[in-house]
Design an enzyme around this catalytic site. Structure first.
Site, PDB file in Angstrom:
ATOM      1  N   LYS A 199     -87.575  52.127  -7.461  1.00  0.00           N
ATOM      2  CA  LYS A 199     -86.658  51.302  -6.669  1.00  0.00           C
ATOM      3  C   LYS A 199     -85.449  52.160  -6.333  1.00  0.00           C
ATOM      4  O   LYS A 199     -85.060  53.038  -7.098  1.00  0.00           O
ATOM      5  CB  LYS A 199     -86.207  50.085  -7.475  1.00  0.00           C
ATOM      6  CG  LYS A 199     -85.731  48.920  -6.620  1.00  0.00           C
ATOM      7  CD  LYS A 199     -86.900  48.126  -6.057  1.00  0.00           C
ATOM      8  CE  LYS A 199     -86.446  46.859  -5.375  1.00  0.00           C
ATOM      9  NZ  LYS A 199     -87.554  45.965  -5.049  1.00  0.00           N
ATOM     10  N   GLY A 234     -90.254  31.217   2.188  1.00  0.00           N
ATOM     11  CA  GLY A 234     -90.394  29.785   1.916  1.00  0.00           C
ATOM     12  C   GLY A 234     -90.959  28.975   3.060  1.00  0.00           C
ATOM     13  O   GLY A 234     -91.767  28.068   2.848  1.00  0.00           O
ATOM     14  N   GLY A 251     -86.398  30.219   3.592  1.00  0.00           N
ATOM     15  CA  GLY A 251     -86.099  31.300   4.529  1.00  0.00           C
ATOM     16  C   GLY A 251     -87.355  32.066   4.880  1.00  0.00           C
ATOM     17  O   GLY A 251     -88.394  31.479   5.185  1.00  0.00           O
ATOM     18  N   LYS A 252     -87.283  33.403   4.792  1.00  0.00           N
ATOM     19  CA  LYS A 252     -88.374  34.268   5.262  1.00  0.00           C
ATOM     20  C   LYS A 252     -89.729  33.896   4.660  1.00  0.00           C
ATOM     21  O   LYS A 252     -90.714  33.756   5.365  1.00  0.00           O
ATOM     22  CB  LYS A 252     -88.050  35.736   4.929  1.00  0.00           C
ATOM     23  CG  LYS A 252     -87.131  36.394   5.938  1.00  0.00           C
ATOM     24  CD  LYS A 252     -87.266  37.898   5.981  1.00  0.00           C
ATOM     25  CE  LYS A 252     -86.785  38.579   4.727  1.00  0.00           C
ATOM     26  NZ  LYS A 252     -86.674  40.049   4.889  1.00  0.00           N
ATOM     27  N   GLY A 284     -85.413  27.151  -1.239  1.00  0.00           N
ATOM     28  CA  GLY A 284     -85.279  28.328  -0.389  1.00  0.00           C
ATOM     29  C   GLY A 284     -86.395  28.366   0.625  1.00  0.00           C
ATOM     30  O   GLY A 284     -87.547  28.644   0.286  1.00  0.00           O
TER      31      GLY A 284
END
Length: 364
Positions: free
Chosen positions: A91, A196, A193-194, A191
């Site tokens: 990461k 969900g 959004g993208k 949630g």
């Protein structure tokens, strides 16, 4: 307390001496001309090149950024192992507010640092970075995924992330109720959004009743407009987790959704969602088990996205990716079976299976 370099000693202790450490390599990157300050952490390359996204975030301190990179990289090792990918975990974090300091020069400088690792780390999008950013990074680094289709990439990975979470829910239903369908079940999605909003589409297509909440009113409105029946909204997450008759709770927003406040209040029998790092601290997985709540480990069910970006390295094929993401159903069932066999929570069972795969790879 600091070490000889002036770095906080607790970070180095984490790296070399704690159970959360064991990372192979941590790279501190700085390009003064563009203002780039970044940390690249490689937890493991036992299964192959480390794969994980680039987070762009205004950390309170450099030490906090290093700690986050270490934690996220370790999590990616487990996620990639459980997804059956030939990739280890890594990461990167870029320190700063992306709204303030993100520039083309900064992203190009970052790409050069990733390229300097010679393929040991493959990057992608994360919080604060997007497909357009990866297109810029890729100009300096061929080990970049999450690019736009115009630049040889797969684009938005949220479609397969949602599909994978849905497979995890189907497996949970199979394990708990003996039938892999959500028809007639009530599912709460926090949630939309993208990821969900795609998840809601799957749930409605399967016949589930859905209750949603989101901090953004426009996100809620969009879902209600798309689904005039079968979907209702509540004010906030606190109301959602207390909804009567809830079968499944899906945290799809920020991490830490399951804590000492939410777990005792949950009405659902299953927790299965897209958010990363849902367990606020060690021990929460036992609290869920003690309440008889089945927890589908987050890094297992939300792996559809990483399956997609990994496939870019082989020439992206959506159908091939979807077939791999569909296997999240079988993987989740295997985790529940292992948890029952070993008498441990599913989160611990998933960790054991992932650690076993990494250990076997190292021994060859």
């Amino acid at each position: 307390m600091t070490d000889v370099t002036g770095a906080p000693a607790d970070v180095l202790h984490t790296l070399f001496h704690s159970d959360q450490g064991g990372h192979e390599q941590v790279v501190l990157c700085q390009d003064r001309a563009s203002g780039l300050k970044a940390v690249i952490a490689l937890h493991s390359t036992a299964l192959g090149p480390a794969l994980g996204g680039t987070r762009f975030y205004p950390y309170a301190s450099e030490a906090e950024a290093v700690a986050d990179a270490l934690n996220l990289a370790r999590g990616m090792s487990y996620k990639n192992a459980m997804a059956g990918l030939d990739h280890g975990g890594g990461k990167a974090v870029i320190i700063g507010d992306p709204e303030q300091i993100k520039t083309e020069d900064l992203l190009l400088a970052y790409g050069r640092f990733v390229a300097s690792l010679g393929g040991r780390y493959v990057t992608a999008c994360d919080v604060g970075t997007y497909v357009a950013d990866m297109d810029v990074v890729a100009r300096e680094c061929r080990w970049t995924t999450g690019r736009s289709p115009e630049n040889g990439g797969a684009g938005d990975s949220s479609v397969l992330t949602a599909f994978g979470v849905f497979q995890g829910m189907r497996a949970s239903a199979q394990h708990l109720w003996g039938d892999p369908t959500l028809r007639g079940r009530k599912v709460g999605v926090a949630g939309v959004g993208k990821v969900g909003h795609h998840l809601v589409d799957h749930l409605r297509a399967d016949g589930a009743e859905v209750v949603i909440t989101d901090v953004r009113e426009d996100s809620v409105r969009r879902i209600l407009d798309q689904h005039p029946t079968g979907v209702t909204a509540v004010a906030d997450t606190a109301a959602l987790i207390r909804t009567e008759g809830l079968d499944i709770y899906a945290p799809c927003a920020l991490g830490g959704a399951l804590d000492d406040t939410t777990v005792p209040a949950l009405t659902a029998s299953v927790v299965c969602g897209a958010a990363n790092n849902q367990l606020a601290h060690p021990g929460v997985e036992k609290d869920l088990a003690d309440r008889g709540i089945l927890y589908a480990p987050d890094y297992v069910v939300n792996a559809g996205g990483v399956i997609q970006v990994a496939d870019e390295l082989h020439g992206f094929d959506f159908d091939r990716c979807k077939a791999k993401a569909a296997k999240i159903f079988d993987t989740t069932l295997a985790i529940f079976a292992r948890a029952k066999e070993d008498g441990i929570p599913p989160a611990a069972a998933a960790d054991r299976i992932a650690e076993q795969r990494m250990a076997e790879a190292r021994s060859h």
